[in-house]
Design an enzyme around this catalytic site. Structure first.
Site, PDB file in Angstrom:
ATOM      1  N   SER A   1       0.827  -1.210   0.000  1.00  0.00           N
ATOM      2  CA  SER A   1       0.000   0.000   0.000  1.00  0.00           C
ATOM      3  C   SER A   1       0.858   1.256   0.000  1.00  0.00           C
ATOM      4  O   SER A   1       1.995   1.258   0.464  1.00  0.00           O
ATOM      5  CB  SER A   1      -0.900   0.023   1.233  1.00  0.00           C
ATOM      6  OG  SER A   1      -1.768  -1.083   1.238  1.00  0.00           O
TER       7      SER A   1
HETATM    8  N1  SAH Z   1      -1.314  -4.611   4.114  1.00  0.00           N
HETATM    9  C1  SAH Z   1      -0.535  -4.622   2.884  1.00  0.00           C
HETATM   10  C2  SAH Z   1      -1.411  -4.456   1.670  1.00  0.00           C
HETATM   11  C3  SAH Z   1      -1.531  -5.739   0.974  1.00  0.00           C
HETATM   12  S1  SAH Z   1      -2.485  -5.722  -0.509  1.00  0.00           S
HETATM   13  C4  SAH Z   1       0.556  -3.587   2.953  1.00  0.00           C
HETATM   14  O1  SAH Z   1       0.952  -3.186   4.013  1.00  0.00           O
HETATM   15  O2  SAH Z   1       1.075  -3.187   1.926  1.00  0.00           O
HETATM   16  C5  SAH Z   1      -3.881  -6.669  -0.006  1.00  0.00           C
HETATM   17  C6  SAH Z   1      -3.632  -8.084   0.436  1.00  0.00           C
HETATM   18  O3  SAH Z   1      -4.891  -8.649   0.794  1.00  0.00           O
HETATM   19  C7  SAH Z   1      -3.031  -9.004  -0.627  1.00  0.00           C
HETATM   20  O4  SAH Z   1      -1.862  -9.585  -0.141  1.00  0.00           O
HETATM   21  C8  SAH Z   1      -4.122 -10.032  -0.866  1.00  0.00           C
HETATM   22  O5  SAH Z   1      -3.640 -11.336  -1.145  1.00  0.00           O
HETATM   23  C9  SAH Z   1      -4.852 -10.008   0.470  1.00  0.00           C
HETATM   24  N2  SAH Z   1      -6.217 -10.537   0.434  1.00  0.00           N
HETATM   25  C10 SAH Z   1      -7.175 -10.403  -0.515  1.00  0.00           C
HETATM   26  N3  SAH Z   1      -8.293 -11.079  -0.169  1.00  0.00           N
HETATM   27  C11 SAH Z   1      -8.038 -11.655   1.044  1.00  0.00           C
HETATM   28  C12 SAH Z   1      -8.782 -12.491   1.925  1.00  0.00           C
HETATM   29  N4  SAH Z   1     -10.039 -12.871   1.670  1.00  0.00           N
HETATM   30  N5  SAH Z   1      -8.199 -12.889   3.067  1.00  0.00           N
HETATM   31  C13 SAH Z   1      -6.937 -12.532   3.377  1.00  0.00           C
HETATM   32  N6  SAH Z   1      -6.176 -11.752   2.592  1.00  0.00           N
HETATM   33  C14 SAH Z   1      -6.718 -11.311   1.428  1.00  0.00           C
END
Ligand code: SAH
Length: 221
Positions: free
Chosen positions: A71
């Site tokens: 993010s």
């Molecule tokens: N928190 C992260 C952002 C990750 S992007 C940061 O600090 O940069 C969003 C993440 O959510 C991805 O890794 C994706 O695989 C995960 N995601 C999507 N759907 C999900 C679900 N149902 N359960 C758990 N994780 C999920």
């Protein structure tokens, strides 16, 4: 001549480079000094691919593989600030660990973080990153975050970093009275950061600014 193994860290970790990111976040309205301090102390370049590490302190999201992103720092800061706005929660559930950057920021602010990711390769990587940083107050789970983590709940803070069309009922059920949830709700075209407060009577919802997240998918992979 031997290659210097730590060359990627040089310059990236300089106080000036990180200071610029924090200055940018301040300019954009982030004012929680404890949070800014934690961001300043967290090496974001360790969470991205080496080829992108020179961009790690720009205020931008970056690809982390598997069609996912780390993010944007402003978004991480804004969501964390909202979570902490009316007092610091003790036990926070994070859905969407990704590379673990948001997890690392949370771990510096609250007592315990429970984080759930559906892609096991990303979860493993996040685990490694946090171990490298010496973080010990995080528990990881490979699962569909739509289900939350009922065995560890209820939580006084929940942060969701992928976007569902509707707030999952299981997550609401795991938010304790007085607790707060920050979640980007919407479709691919339009999502809004949404703040949910759990009260003894039910839930209060506040829809805030527009955001852009990857979708919250179902199941594990
Ligand atoms: N928190 C992260 C952002 C990750 S992007 C940061 O600090 O940069 C969003 C993440 O959510 C991805 O890794 C994706 O695989 C995960 N995601 C999507 N759907 C999900 C679900 N149902 N359960 C758990 N994780 C999920």
């Amino acid at each position: 001549m031997d290659k210097q193994p730590d060359i990627r860290g040089i310059g990236m970790t300089s106080p000036r480079t990180r200071g610029r990111l924090v200055a940018r976040l301040r300019e954009r309205g982030i004012s929680n000094e404890i949070l800014l301090d934690v961001i300043n102390g967290t090496p974001r370049h360790l969470f991205v691919d080496e080829a992108l590490s020179h961009r790690a302190y720009e205020d931008t999201s970056l690809p982390i593989g598997y069609n996912q992103t780390i993010s944007q720092p402003y978004t991480v800061a804004r969501m964390t600030e909202l979570l902490l706005e009316e007092g610091t929660p003790r036990r926070v559930l994070e859905i969407g660990t990704g590379c673990g950057y948001q997890t690392a920021i949370l771990s510096g602010l609250v007592e315990k973080v429970y984080t759930v990711e559906r892609i096991s390769a990303l979860l493993d990587r996040a685990r490694e990153h946090l171990k490298t940083l010496g973080v010990r107050n995080v528990q990881f789970k490979h699962d569909d975050g739509n289900l939350g983590w009922p065995e560890r709940g209820p939580f006084d803070g929940i942060i969701v970093t992928a976007s569902p069309r509707h707030i999952p009922a299981e997550l609401l059920a795991q938010l304790e009275p007085g607790g707060r949830m920050i979640i980007p709700v919407g479709t691919d075209e339009a999502q809004h950061l949404t703040l949910v407060r759990a009260t003894d009577e039910g839930y209060e919802t506040e829809v805030m600014e527009k955001v852009k997240f990857v979708p919250l998918l179902a199941g594990r992979s």
